[in-house]
Design a protein around this motif. Sequence first.
Motif, PDB file in Angstrom:
ATOM      1  N   ALA A 163      11.562   6.504  10.022  1.00  0.00           N
ATOM      2  CA  ALA A 163      10.653   5.833  10.964  1.00  0.00           C
ATOM      3  C   ALA A 163       9.199   6.267  10.777  1.00  0.00           C
ATOM      4  CB  ALA A 163      11.098   6.060  12.409  1.00  0.00           C
ATOM      5  N   THR A 164       8.865   6.752   9.581  1.00  0.00           N
ATOM      6  CA  THR A 164       7.494   7.167   9.273  1.00  0.00           C
ATOM      7  C   THR A 164       7.018   6.454   8.022  1.00  0.00           C
ATOM      8  OG1 THR A 164       7.888   9.373  10.198  1.00  0.00           O
ATOM      9  CG2 THR A 164       6.016   9.136   8.713  1.00  0.00           C
ATOM     10  N   LEU A 165       5.797   5.920   8.070  1.00  0.00           N
ATOM     11  CA  LEU A 165       5.209   5.298   6.887  1.00  0.00           C
ATOM     12  C   LEU A 165       4.770   6.390   5.919  1.00  0.00           C
ATOM     13  CD1 LEU A 165       3.011   2.551   8.601  1.00  0.00           C
ATOM     14  CD2 LEU A 165       5.370   2.400   7.780  1.00  0.00           C
ATOM     15  N   TRP A 166       5.115   6.202   4.639  1.00  0.00           N
ATOM     16  CA  TRP A 166       4.910   7.264   3.658  1.00  0.00           C
ATOM     17  C   TRP A 166       3.749   6.965   2.715  1.00  0.00           C
ATOM     18  CZ3 TRP A 166       7.453  11.882   2.024  1.00  0.00           C
ATOM     19  CH2 TRP A 166       8.346  12.380   2.989  1.00  0.00           C
ATOM     20  N   HIS A 167       2.975   8.016   2.491  1.00  0.00           N
ATOM     21  CA  HIS A 167       1.989   8.012   1.412  1.00  0.00           C
ATOM     22  C   HIS A 167       2.750   8.223   0.104  1.00  0.00           C
ATOM     23  CE1 HIS A 167      -1.202  10.643  -0.814  1.00  0.00           C
ATOM     24  NE2 HIS A 167      -1.240   9.392  -1.246  1.00  0.00           N
ATOM     25  N   THR A 168       2.668   7.276  -0.805  1.00  0.00           N
ATOM     26  CA  THR A 168       3.416   7.393  -2.051  1.00  0.00           C
ATOM     27  C   THR A 168       2.620   6.858  -3.225  1.00  0.00           C
ATOM     28  OG1 THR A 168       5.420   6.750  -3.233  1.00  0.00           O
ATOM     29  CG2 THR A 168       4.619   5.206  -1.593  1.00  0.00           C
ATOM     30  N   HIS A 169       2.712   7.562  -4.341  1.00  0.00           N
ATOM     31  CA  HIS A 169       2.127   7.097  -5.603  1.00  0.00           C
ATOM     32  C   HIS A 169       3.167   6.378  -6.466  1.00  0.00           C
ATOM     33  CE1 HIS A 169      -1.653   9.822  -5.879  1.00  0.00           C
ATOM     34  NE2 HIS A 169      -1.327   9.615  -4.619  1.00  0.00           N
ATOM     35  N   SER A 170       4.397   6.348  -6.028  1.00  0.00           N
ATOM     36  CA  SER A 170       5.508   5.892  -6.860  1.00  0.00           C
ATOM     37  C   SER A 170       5.465   4.387  -7.138  1.00  0.00           C
ATOM     38  CB  SER A 170       6.831   6.230  -6.167  1.00  0.00           C
ATOM     39  OG  SER A 170       7.923   5.659  -6.849  1.00  0.00           O
ATOM     40  N   PRO A 171       5.834   3.973  -8.359  1.00  0.00           N
ATOM     41  CA  PRO A 171       5.979   2.548  -8.662  1.00  0.00           C
ATOM     42  C   PRO A 171       7.322   1.984  -8.218  1.00  0.00           C
ATOM     43  CG  PRO A 171       6.409   3.827 -10.635  1.00  0.00           C
ATOM     44  CD  PRO A 171       5.997   4.813  -9.579  1.00  0.00           C
ATOM     45  N   ALA A 172       8.269   2.859  -7.819  1.00  0.00           N
ATOM     46  CA  ALA A 172       9.626   2.388  -7.522  1.00  0.00           C
ATOM     47  C   ALA A 172       9.693   1.359  -6.396  1.00  0.00           C
ATOM     48  CB  ALA A 172      10.528   3.581  -7.211  1.00  0.00           C
ATOM     49  N   PRO A 173       8.925   1.484  -5.310  1.00  0.00           N
ATOM     50  CA  PRO A 173       9.004   0.455  -4.268  1.00  0.00           C
ATOM     51  C   PRO A 173       8.581  -0.932  -4.759  1.00  0.00           C
ATOM     52  CG  PRO A 173       8.066   2.467  -3.376  1.00  0.00           C
ATOM     53  CD  PRO A 173       8.129   2.649  -4.862  1.00  0.00           C
ATOM     54  N   MET A 174       7.526  -0.995  -5.565  1.00  0.00           N
ATOM     55  CA  MET A 174       7.123  -2.302  -6.096  1.00  0.00           C
ATOM     56  C   MET A 174       8.172  -2.839  -7.061  1.00  0.00           C
ATOM     57  SD  MET A 174       5.142  -4.905  -6.263  1.00  0.00           S
ATOM     58  CE  MET A 174       3.640  -4.440  -5.383  1.00  0.00           C
ATOM     59  N   ALA A 175       8.752  -1.959  -7.872  1.00  0.00           N
ATOM     60  CA  ALA A 175       9.827  -2.403  -8.767  1.00  0.00           C
ATOM     61  C   ALA A 175      10.986  -2.985  -7.971  1.00  0.00           C
ATOM     62  CB  ALA A 175      10.297  -1.237  -9.633  1.00  0.00           C
ATOM     63  N   ALA A 176      11.317  -2.364  -6.828  1.00  0.00           N
ATOM     64  CA  ALA A 176      12.398  -2.874  -5.987  1.00  0.00           C
ATOM     65  C   ALA A 176      12.066  -4.262  -5.456  1.00  0.00           C
ATOM     66  CB  ALA A 176      12.651  -1.906  -4.829  1.00  0.00           C
ATOM     67  N   THR A 200       0.814  -1.205   0.000  1.00  0.00           N
ATOM     68  CA  THR A 200       0.000   0.000   0.000  1.00  0.00           C
ATOM     69  C   THR A 200       0.851   1.259   0.000  1.00  0.00           C
ATOM     70  OG1 THR A 200      -1.832   1.183   1.058  1.00  0.00           O
ATOM     71  CG2 THR A 200      -0.247   0.117   2.540  1.00  0.00           C
ATOM     72  N   GLY A 201       0.414   2.225  -0.773  1.00  0.00           N
ATOM     73  CA  GLY A 201       0.951   3.576  -0.726  1.00  0.00           C
ATOM     74  C   GLY A 201       0.096   4.488   0.129  1.00  0.00           C
ATOM     75  N   HIS A 202      -0.927   3.914   0.761  1.00  0.00           N
ATOM     76  CA  HIS A 202      -1.833   4.689   1.613  1.00  0.00           C
ATOM     77  C   HIS A 202      -1.932   4.032   2.987  1.00  0.00           C
ATOM     78  CE1 HIS A 202      -4.061   8.298   0.991  1.00  0.00           C
ATOM     79  NE2 HIS A 202      -4.274   8.053  -0.293  1.00  0.00           N
ATOM     80  N   PRO A 203      -0.811   3.961   3.728  1.00  0.00           N
ATOM     81  CA  PRO A 203      -0.849   3.260   5.024  1.00  0.00           C
ATOM     82  C   PRO A 203      -1.801   3.890   6.028  1.00  0.00           C
ATOM     83  CG  PRO A 203       1.222   4.448   4.749  1.00  0.00           C
ATOM     84  CD  PRO A 203       0.532   4.463   3.416  1.00  0.00           C
ATOM     85  N   GLY A 204      -2.041   5.196   5.915  1.00  0.00           N
ATOM     86  CA  GLY A 204      -2.970   5.835   6.835  1.00  0.00           C
ATOM     87  C   GLY A 204      -4.417   5.522   6.552  1.00  0.00           C
ATOM     88  N   GLY A 205      -4.710   4.950   5.387  1.00  0.00           N
ATOM     89  CA  GLY A 205      -6.082   4.644   5.036  1.00  0.00           C
ATOM     90  C   GLY A 205      -6.359   3.177   4.837  1.00  0.00           C
ATOM     91  N   LEU A 206      -5.557   2.526   3.985  1.00  0.00           N
ATOM     92  CA  LEU A 206      -5.907   1.181   3.517  1.00  0.00           C
ATOM     93  C   LEU A 206      -5.096   0.057   4.148  1.00  0.00           C
ATOM     94  CD1 LEU A 206      -6.362   1.984  -0.281  1.00  0.00           C
ATOM     95  CD2 LEU A 206      -8.133   1.744   1.469  1.00  0.00           C
ATOM     96  N   LEU A 207      -4.197   0.361   5.065  1.00  0.00           N
ATOM     97  CA  LEU A 207      -3.350  -0.685   5.642  1.00  0.00           C
ATOM     98  C   LEU A 207      -4.174  -1.828   6.216  1.00  0.00           C
ATOM     99  CD1 LEU A 207      -0.730  -1.953   6.632  1.00  0.00           C
ATOM    100  CD2 LEU A 207      -0.755  -0.348   8.567  1.00  0.00           C
ATOM    101  N   ASP A 208      -5.196  -1.515   6.995  1.00  0.00           N
ATOM    102  CA  ASP A 208      -5.936  -2.592   7.648  1.00  0.00           C
ATOM    103  C   ASP A 208      -6.804  -3.369   6.673  1.00  0.00           C
ATOM    104  OD1 ASP A 208      -6.111  -3.767  10.293  1.00  0.00           O
ATOM    105  OD2 ASP A 208      -8.256  -3.316  10.189  1.00  0.00           O
ATOM    106  N   VAL A 216      -2.120  -7.501  -4.630  1.00  0.00           N
ATOM    107  CA  VAL A 216      -3.261  -6.720  -4.151  1.00  0.00           C
ATOM    108  C   VAL A 216      -2.682  -5.444  -3.565  1.00  0.00           C
ATOM    109  CG1 VAL A 216      -5.277  -6.660  -2.649  1.00  0.00           C
ATOM    110  CG2 VAL A 216      -4.495  -8.861  -3.591  1.00  0.00           C
ATOM    111  N   ALA A 217      -3.006  -4.294  -4.154  1.00  0.00           N
ATOM    112  CA  ALA A 217      -2.287  -3.080  -3.775  1.00  0.00           C
ATOM    113  C   ALA A 217      -3.103  -1.843  -4.146  1.00  0.00           C
ATOM    114  CB  ALA A 217      -0.914  -3.057  -4.452  1.00  0.00           C
ATOM    115  N   ASP A 218      -2.408  -0.730  -4.311  1.00  0.00           N
ATOM    116  CA  ASP A 218      -3.003   0.534  -4.723  1.00  0.00           C
ATOM    117  C   ASP A 218      -1.883   1.383  -5.329  1.00  0.00           C
ATOM    118  OD1 ASP A 218      -1.805   2.007  -2.312  1.00  0.00           O
ATOM    119  OD2 ASP A 218      -3.122   0.598  -1.304  1.00  0.00           O
ATOM    120  N   HIS A 219      -2.265   2.543  -5.880  1.00  0.00           N
ATOM    121  CA  HIS A 219      -1.292   3.497  -6.411  1.00  0.00           C
ATOM    122  C   HIS A 219      -0.269   2.820  -7.337  1.00  0.00           C
ATOM    123  CE1 HIS A 219      -2.027   6.788  -3.103  1.00  0.00           C
ATOM    124  NE2 HIS A 219      -3.036   6.640  -3.925  1.00  0.00           N
TER     125      HIS A 219
END
Length: 259
Positions: free
Chosen positions: A163-176, A112-120, A193-196
């Motif tokens: 030490a902070t979870l980031w809201h991100t639209h980037s594809p780079a983390p999934m590519a990694a 998830t790129g939206h940990p404050g919303g969709l993590l759970d 199963v993901a977002d952004h």
Amino acid sequence: MPIPSRAALVGHLVQHRIAGDVATPRENNLSHYRQLANGDRHYWLGLELGDRWSDEQDVLAVMAERCGVNDDPGHRAGQDTIDPELTAAALDRLAARLRKAAAGRERVLFATGHPGGLLDVHRRTAAALRAAGCEIVRIPGGLTADEGMVFQFADVAMLERGATLWHTHSPAPMAAILDGLEHAGRPLPDLVVADHGWAGCAGQRGIDAVGYADCNDPALFIGEAEGALQVTVPLDDHILDPQAYDPMTDYLLDAAGLL
């Protein structure tokens, strides 16, 4: 809490502004559609759209059809909408794909790129698939992207900086993650199963991908229209009370036969 019926789910989505009259203003939606059409890759969410969507009105048409925003190009400001019936229908399609994953005991990756919303939402879905016999993919250690660490918490991959979870639209983390799995000689997921950009990147690489997307994130809806994503669920992806997603998740997991 009882599992909501479809009608009750639709009412809940509207009541909590997960769908219906959502918080995202029309001006923001149209700005993002325009920037996607202008070729700004930040808004492509990891998909390769080429010059196929260079007309902002074509983007608006897809968003009206698949998300339920107002289809009037003259509506330039004020309220915009997500059709709750389209949200419910997409949850039904997502449930069918989750049933397939459970039946085949597939390898599934959550992110998830939206940990404050969709993590759970992702965490609960991962736990249900694990209980059904699926392998929840563990990501390789030590991955970095976008000046942050890619790590996994509660079976869900996220980006961390300082030490902070980031809201991100980037594809780079999934590519990694996908590159790291290949480098380690490990199989890629059967399903993401993901977002952004996490979902867009996986779909672009030919992996079965499903995702959640807001009305100001048109790329994943275009990805579904073109077949790069199997399902895109329209919803406000960061409401004030994330616990309000719980009945939606209950509905999804029950429809998938995972409760």
